[in-house]
Design a protein around this motif. Structure first.
Motif, PDB file in Angstrom:
ATOM      1  N   ASP A 234     -17.603  15.079  -5.360  1.00 30.36           N
ATOM      2  CA  ASP A 234     -16.301  15.254  -5.445  1.00 30.36           C
ATOM      3  C   ASP A 234     -15.758  14.940  -6.463  1.00 30.36           C
ATOM      4  N   PRO A 235     -15.481  15.771  -7.626  1.00 29.30           N
ATOM      5  CA  PRO A 235     -14.925  14.364  -8.999  1.00 29.30           C
ATOM      6  C   PRO A 235     -13.815  14.037  -8.770  1.00 29.30           C
ATOM      7  N   ALA A 236     -12.868  14.468  -8.009  1.00 29.60           N
ATOM      8  CA  ALA A 236     -11.701  14.068  -7.967  1.00 29.60           C
ATOM      9  C   ALA A 236     -11.978  12.348  -7.644  1.00 29.60           C
ATOM     10  N   TYR A 237     -13.181  12.866  -6.430  1.00 29.58           N
ATOM     11  CA  TYR A 237     -12.999  10.872  -5.635  1.00 29.58           C
ATOM     12  C   TYR A 237     -14.344  10.271  -7.142  1.00 29.58           C
ATOM     13  N   LEU A 238     -14.754  11.139  -7.328  1.00 26.14           N
ATOM     14  CA  LEU A 238     -15.667  10.069  -8.563  1.00 26.14           C
ATOM     15  C   LEU A 238     -14.535   9.199  -9.320  1.00 26.14           C
ATOM     16  N   PHE A 239     -13.960  10.044 -10.224  1.00 27.68           N
ATOM     17  CA  PHE A 239     -13.158   9.129 -11.212  1.00 27.68           C
ATOM     18  C   PHE A 239     -12.659   8.149 -10.140  1.00 27.68           C
ATOM     19  N   LYS A 240     -11.480   8.564  -9.283  1.00 33.14           N
ATOM     20  CA  LYS A 240     -10.950   7.322  -8.628  1.00 33.14           C
ATOM     21  C   LYS A 240     -11.824   6.612  -8.541  1.00 33.14           C
ATOM     22  N   ASN A 241     -13.017   6.192  -8.065  1.00 34.35           N
ATOM     23  CA  ASN A 241     -13.867   5.130  -8.006  1.00 34.35           C
ATOM     24  C   ASN A 241     -14.008   4.791  -9.631  1.00 34.35           C
TER      25      ASN A 241
ATOM     26  N   PHE B 292      -9.405  -6.543  -4.996  1.00 30.81           N
ATOM     27  CA  PHE B 292     -10.362  -6.342  -4.122  1.00 30.81           C
ATOM     28  C   PHE B 292      -9.306  -4.969  -3.239  1.00 30.81           C
ATOM     29  N   ILE B 293      -7.828  -5.605  -2.645  1.00 36.25           N
ATOM     30  CA  ILE B 293      -7.086  -5.614  -1.694  1.00 36.25           C
ATOM     31  C   ILE B 293      -6.633  -3.870  -2.348  1.00 36.25           C
ATOM     32  N   GLY B 294      -6.080  -3.764  -3.891  1.00 41.99           N
ATOM     33  CA  GLY B 294      -4.903  -3.327  -4.421  1.00 41.99           C
ATOM     34  C   GLY B 294      -5.975  -2.547  -4.597  1.00 41.99           C
ATOM     35  N   VAL B 295      -7.008  -2.339  -4.859  1.00 38.83           N
ATOM     36  CA  VAL B 295      -8.187  -1.513  -5.500  1.00 38.83           C
ATOM     37  C   VAL B 295      -9.070  -0.577  -4.001  1.00 38.83           C
ATOM     38  N   GLY B 296      -9.185  -0.960  -2.925  1.00 40.39           N
ATOM     39  CA  GLY B 296      -9.319  -0.883  -2.336  1.00 40.39           C
ATOM     40  C   GLY B 296      -8.848   0.117  -0.793  1.00 40.39           C
ATOM     41  N   VAL B 297      -7.500  -0.354  -1.354  1.00 42.26           N
ATOM     42  CA  VAL B 297      -6.296   0.663  -0.365  1.00 42.26           C
ATOM     43  C   VAL B 297      -5.919   1.877  -1.578  1.00 42.26           C
ATOM     44  N   TRP B 298      -6.084   1.706  -3.027  1.00 39.73           N
ATOM     45  CA  TRP B 298      -6.334   2.562  -3.885  1.00 39.73           C
ATOM     46  C   TRP B 298      -6.895   3.813  -3.473  1.00 39.73           C
ATOM     47  N   ALA B 299      -8.547   3.100  -3.598  1.00 36.11           N
ATOM     48  CA  ALA B 299      -8.943   4.624  -3.716  1.00 36.11           C
ATOM     49  C   ALA B 299      -9.976   4.790  -2.313  1.00 36.11           C
ATOM     50  N   LYS B 300      -8.126   4.098  -1.019  1.00 35.05           N
ATOM     51  CA  LYS B 300      -9.141   4.706  -0.043  1.00 35.05           C
ATOM     52  C   LYS B 300     -10.699   4.684   0.553  1.00 35.05           C
TER      53      LYS B 300
END
Length: 134
Positions: A37-44, A83-91
């Motif tokens: 999914d392009p949106a998922y890839l972009f978020k990561n 790690f925590i912030g990005v982990g929660v934001w990127a699901k």
């Protein structure tokens, strides 16, 4: 290999990796409904950029400061918060308190293992250097 050559190699590999990720994102965006999914890839991609940016900032800090306790503390806090912030934001994991606490405990454990390994490695290197000087 000279230090300048290593810096050029690291820069080239980093640029190649970024170009590869951008091209992959562009291709998946053009293909529409694909495996990635392009949106998922972009978020990561953004999540990885935040983590890499934090590491670059820490590298600058290591270069500028000589207080190792301060540097280690800042490194730990920045790495944990990103790690925590990005982990929660990127699901990467849900924003559930028990999961976040478990993730923090695992992060502390892994961080401590890496820190202890580096401590003994550098202690051994210093011992070898001192033996050569004697």
């Amino acid at each position: 290999m000279e230090k300048n050559k290593w810096n050029q190699l690291i820069l080239a590999v980093s640029l190649a990796a970024n170009v590869m990720v951008i091209v992959t994102w562009a291709i998946t965006k053009q293909l529409g409904n694909s495996i990635i999914d392009p949106a998922y890839l972009f978020k990561n991609m953004i999540a990885a950029a935040v983590i890499v940016g934090g590491n670059i900032a820490l590298g600058w800090l290591y270069h500028r400061r000589r207080n190792h306790f301060f540097i280690g503390s800042v490194h730990f806090i920045v790495a944990l918060m990103s790690f925590i912030g990005v982990g929660v934001w990127a699901k990467w994991f849900p924003a559930d308190l028990s999961i976040i606490i478990t993730s923090v405990i695992m992060f502390i454990f892994i961080f401590a293992i890496i820190w202890i390994a580096h401590y003994f490695y550098w202690k051994n290197q210093i011992k070898k250097m001192n033996e050569k000087l004697s």
